[in-house]
Enzyme design. Structure first.
Site, PDB file in Angstrom:
ATOM      1  N   GLU A  82     -36.604 -29.064 -25.842  1.00 51.12           N
ATOM      2  CA  GLU A  82     -35.078 -29.064 -25.321  1.00 51.12           C
ATOM      3  C   GLU A  82     -34.167 -29.318 -26.585  1.00 51.12           C
ATOM      4  O   GLU A  82     -32.833 -28.945 -26.395  1.00 51.12           O
ATOM      5  CB  GLU A  82     -34.969 -30.103 -24.182  1.00 51.12           C
ATOM      6  CG  GLU A  82     -35.632 -29.830 -23.144  1.00 51.12           C
ATOM      7  CD  GLU A  82     -37.141 -30.221 -22.923  1.00 51.12           C
ATOM      8  OE1 GLU A  82     -37.517 -30.525 -24.036  1.00 51.12           O
ATOM      9  OE2 GLU A  82     -37.390 -29.929 -21.750  1.00 51.12           O
ATOM     10  N   PHE A  89     -41.192 -40.443 -10.999  1.00 54.32           N
ATOM     11  CA  PHE A  89     -41.656 -39.752 -12.023  1.00 54.32           C
ATOM     12  C   PHE A  89     -40.540 -38.824 -12.867  1.00 54.32           C
ATOM     13  O   PHE A  89     -39.559 -38.102 -12.023  1.00 54.32           O
ATOM     14  CB  PHE A  89     -42.659 -38.462 -11.172  1.00 54.32           C
ATOM     15  CG  PHE A  89     -43.182 -37.613 -12.380  1.00 54.32           C
ATOM     16  CD1 PHE A  89     -43.954 -38.180 -13.478  1.00 54.32           C
ATOM     17  CD2 PHE A  89     -43.035 -36.178 -12.042  1.00 54.32           C
ATOM     18  CE1 PHE A  89     -44.487 -37.106 -14.292  1.00 54.32           C
ATOM     19  CE2 PHE A  89     -43.516 -35.239 -13.054  1.00 54.32           C
ATOM     20  CZ  PHE A  89     -44.427 -35.861 -14.322  1.00 54.32           C
ATOM     21  N   GLN A  90     -40.639 -38.778 -14.090  1.00 47.95           N
ATOM     22  CA  GLN A  90     -39.531 -38.080 -14.918  1.00 47.95           C
ATOM     23  C   GLN A  90     -38.056 -38.332 -14.729  1.00 47.95           C
ATOM     24  O   GLN A  90     -37.410 -37.647 -14.769  1.00 47.95           O
ATOM     25  CB  GLN A  90     -39.630 -36.477 -14.621  1.00 47.95           C
ATOM     26  CG  GLN A  90     -41.190 -36.124 -15.430  1.00 47.95           C
ATOM     27  CD  GLN A  90     -41.043 -34.747 -15.583  1.00 47.95           C
ATOM     28  OE1 GLN A  90     -40.477 -33.611 -14.701  1.00 47.95           O
ATOM     29  NE2 GLN A  90     -41.710 -33.904 -16.636  1.00 47.95           N
ATOM     30  N   LYS A 147     -31.706 -33.896  -7.505  1.00 48.35           N
ATOM     31  CA  LYS A 147     -32.285 -32.792  -7.166  1.00 48.35           C
ATOM     32  C   LYS A 147     -31.840 -32.373  -5.756  1.00 48.35           C
ATOM     33  O   LYS A 147     -31.591 -31.445  -5.207  1.00 48.35           O
ATOM     34  CB  LYS A 147     -33.867 -32.757  -7.161  1.00 48.35           C
ATOM     35  CG  LYS A 147     -34.573 -31.685  -6.791  1.00 48.35           C
ATOM     36  CD  LYS A 147     -36.136 -31.575  -6.968  1.00 48.35           C
ATOM     37  CE  LYS A 147     -36.690 -30.261  -6.932  1.00 48.35           C
ATOM     38  NZ  LYS A 147     -38.238 -30.466  -7.068  1.00 48.35           N
ATOM     39  N   MET A 200     -34.687 -33.534 -50.982  1.00 47.05           N
ATOM     40  CA  MET A 200     -33.260 -34.633 -51.105  1.00 47.05           C
ATOM     41  C   MET A 200     -33.896 -36.034 -51.117  1.00 47.05           C
ATOM     42  O   MET A 200     -33.470 -36.759 -51.748  1.00 47.05           O
ATOM     43  CB  MET A 200     -32.337 -34.371 -50.057  1.00 47.05           C
ATOM     44  CG  MET A 200     -31.065 -34.742 -50.222  1.00 47.05           C
ATOM     45  SD  MET A 200     -30.156 -34.368 -51.884  1.00 47.05           S
ATOM     46  CE  MET A 200     -29.043 -33.174 -51.215  1.00 47.05           C
TER      47      MET A 200
END
Lengths: 167, 584
Positions: free
Chosen positions: B53, B115-116, B165, B481
């Protein structure tokens, strides 16, 4: 320019979930001070809330705070009452004092001088309600301390400009 | 309002299409399945499946920055949303317009550690310009339209819309974009005319003015950049740009002094230190630009033109702030200002600048035979890509600074780099977004071997969509760097900055169906670049460069603009101060 200034800022916001978290998060995330913060809905029809923040910082920080507040999407208006001329600032406190005999009488006498109201009473305790400036509230607390002070609840400041101007 | 109620998922698709969206970067998951189902049934929106993502957000950033449009991201709840956080923060720091749709558990489960589940609006509040949690399908279309308005107006930024949802399944009315007007958010775009006139007067009166342009010019668009260019030329003043502003002014124009800041040119930084009037245009006086604040441009008056009032007087006190869209301000200035060069004598100022220029601060050791200098690699890449419509993305580190120094941009929207947040792993997914937006263009990710590994999984996305992106890896086997700072500040103790087990990038390319080649000798440079350009499809060119090369010039932390290190010799003579050590 480096002196600390105390400012009272009124913010008109959409009364939506998370708005308070947004404002508080802005202060903590950027390391600004909050001396007190109060919030309540003030316009039910348009679903607007008013937040009063007392903060302190250098002039540059105060300007930043205002600009950052203004930048939040649900913020309608930001008004620096300290800068914009005379304003009235008040805070309310509930204070519980425990005691018997002379100290109890003394507490009641002082409360009268401060125009505090008794809002709850038992044989051994009082709850006083007191409204005024933060200094007045602090002074009353100092007097109650030796007289059996057990608990304090304060609202933080609310403020409004004097005269006809409005936010 | 449309007559028939439709499902929340259909509202999402319809709203995106009505907002002119043609591509969405995303990754499916349980909470957003209704949207993926709706996507399946339509043809107006194209979905690009990324592999992480974070990559989706960077790809959307690349898309947005190369087109000037809003980039759209679609991810699921919980880990989908938390993975997007780095990208969102990056977009916030660099003012990139993004709308990110995140799935959420059904409203009745919110707060139950389902969940999630993650508190997405809570987590993303400090890393977005604004965010929404849609609890009622009747608010859905309005909130999406509002989100686009907020993302692209004023100072652009990312906006998250969290979609439970059950809201996606619920039936509700659809409202069109024109019905949505935000209640309170009205950024000031038109500048105060009196201030513009005062600015023009100040510029005309100045003996040693300097324009300092930033990413705000790019965000305002090509017209704003053209206006800025005209203002600079008409006033015959020198001009420098920030890392984010590269391309806003043609690099080939003699008024251009190169990039300013920590790894900017000597002439740009000296001009900033010595100027008597500094005109900041869409730039925010970032610490990489200013160096030590109390020694920053001490003798100058300062004009600051910016759309974001909170950028003004944040780090540096300015004498004349002008709040407004920089494009509008440039147009207003051109209307007010006298014709080209009228009565201006800048010869003394230019003489100083030519002296600084004569330092040739970007010089490097060209004598080394057998070792490829990273600067040389980019110089050749630049030379051999003339004649192409080339977009450059970068990762973060030395290679990024060398790209900024040695790749010259004449147009805005062709340079995509992570400036504010400094996100390693930005370049590859950003290149994907750019290539999706410009299928025919040449898109090169100038990368380091450490950064590229941070989002290397996106090679799979490259393969899936047959994107001809070119990865130009300057491989010095170090986090360069980090290594440079350890050399300068930590006694050469190279703690964990050496990558001992690098992959074979040629085989890695082949594993993803791309072409790979590794070169180690400068003599092969031109041939390898030409091969990269003419090879169809994705290419990884692994360029083994001098592992010890440092990026100069450099303003060390805690130093002022006139205390630059020009090369390794200065470095030995001027150790970094203790105050500088604690700065980043």
């Amino acid at each position: 320019m480096n002196g600390l200034e105390r400012h009272t800022i009124a913010v008109l916001v959409d009364n939506e979930p998370g708005i308070l978290a947004r404002v508080v998060g802005l202060f903590s995330g950027r390391g600004y001070n909050i001396e007190s913060l109060t919030v309540a809905e003030v316009d039910r029809r348009n679903s607007l809330s008013r937040i009063t923040i007392v903060t302190s910082g250098t002039r540059m920080i105060i300007e930043q705070i205002k600009a950052q507040l203004q930048r939040l999407v649900p913020v309608h208006k930001v008004l620096d009452l300290t800068d914009e001329g005379p304003f009235v600032e008040r805070e309310m406190m509930l204070i519980k004092v425990e005691g018997k005999g002379d100290v109890r009488i003394e507490a009641l006498r002082l409360a009268d001088i401060f125009r505090a109201r008794v809002v709850d009473s038992t044989i051994e305790s009082f709850v006083f309600e007191l409204t005024g400036s933060a200094e007045k509230l602090n002074a009353f607390i100092a007097l109650m301390e030796p007289l059996g002070l057990v608990e304090i609840s304060r609202t933080g400041a609310v403020a409004i400009s004097r005269g006809t101007t409005s936010l | 309002m449309s007559a028939e109620p439709i499902s929340g998922a259909d509202i999402v698709i319809k709203a995106l299409v009505d907002q002119g969206v043609d591509v969405v970067f995303g990754y499916p998951g349980g909470a957003v399945l209704p949207i993926y189902d709706a996507l399946f049934k339509q043809n107006a929106l194209r979905h690009i499946l990324v592999r992480h993502e974070q990559g989706a957000v960077h790809a959307a950033e690349g898309y947005a920055r190369s087109t000037g449009r809003v980039g759209v991201v679609l991810v699921t709840s919980g880990p989908g949303a938390t993975n997007a956080v780095t990208g969102l923060t990056d977009a916030l720091m660099d003012s990139v317009p993004i709308v990110c749709l995140t799935g959420q558990v059904p409203t009745h489960l919110i707060g139950n550690d389902a969940f999630q589940e993650a508190d997405t609006t809570g987590i993303t509040r400090p890393c977005t310009k604004h965010n929404y949690l849609v609890k009622d399908v009747r608010d859905l279309s309005r909130m999406i339209h509002e989100a686009f308005y907020v993302a692209k107006s004023g100072r652009p930024g990312p906006v998250v819309i969290d979609l439970p949802k059950d809201v996606l399944f619920a039936l509700g009315p659809y409202s069109h974009p024109e019905d949505a007007r935000h209640k309170s958010y009205r950024p000031q775009v038109i500048p105060d005319q009196a201030r513009v006139a005062q600015a023009v007067e100040m510029i005309t009166a100045a003996k040693k003015p300097l324009f300092y342009g930033g990413g705000g010019l790019i965000n305002s668009g090509a017209e704003a950049c053209a206006g800025f260019t005209e203002v600079v030329r008409r006033t015959d003043a020198p001009c420098t740009l920030t890392l984010m502003g590269l391309g806003a002014f043609p690099a080939a124009d003699p008024h251009f002094l190169g990039m300013v800041g920590m790894h900017g040119t000597y002439e740009a930084n000296m001009a900033m230190h010595d100027c008597d009037l500094l005109i900041a245009v869409g730039a925010r006086f970032d610490d990489r630009v200013t160096g030590r604040l109390n020694a920053f441009s001490p003798g100058s008056k300062k004009i600051h033109i910016d759309i974001d009032p909170s950028s003004i007087n944040k780090n540096v006190r300015v004498d004349l702030p002008i709040v407004g869209d920089v494009g509008q301000v440039m147009a207003a200035m051109l209307e007010t200002s006298p014709r080209a060069g009228a009565g201006l004598d800048r010869s003394e100022w230019w003489r100083h600048i030519e002296e600084w220029r004569a330092q040739d601060c970007l010089r490097y050791d060209r004598s080394c035979r057998g070792v490829i200098k990273p600067q040389y690699a980019i110089e050749r890449l630049y030379a051999l890509t003339r004649g192409h419509d080339v977009y450059v993305t970068t990762e973060v580190g030395q290679h990024q600074m060398w790209a900024a120094q040695f790749f010259k941009f004449d147009k805005p929207h062709h340079w995509m780099t992570s400036g504010g947040l400094g996100t390693m792993g930005y370049g590859l997914p950003a290149a994907i977004g750019v290539q999706i937006a410009h299928p025919e263009a040449l898109v090169v990710d100038i990368a380091g071997e450490a950064s590229i590994l941070m989002n290397i999984q996106e090679m799979s996305t490259v393969a899936q969509y047959r994107l001809p992106v070119k990865l130009f890896i300057l491989n010095n086997q170090y986090m360069g760097m980090v290594r440079q700072w350890q050399e300068l500040l930590h006694g050469g103790r190279y703690s964990e900055s050496y990558t001992a087990a690098l992959p074979d990038f040629v085989k890695l390319a082949e594993a993803f169906g791309a072409n790979g080649r590794r070169i180690e000798n400068p003599a092969e440079m031109d041939d390898a670049i030409s091969w990269m350009l003419k090879t169809p499809g994705a290419v990884i060119l692994d360029v083994a460069v001098d592992p010890k090369e440092n990026c100069f010039p450099m303003i060390p932390s805690g130093a002022a603009h006139n205390e630059m290190l020009l090369g390794p010799k200065d470095e030995a003579e001027q150790p970094v101060s203790e105050e500088g050590m604690v700065l980043v």
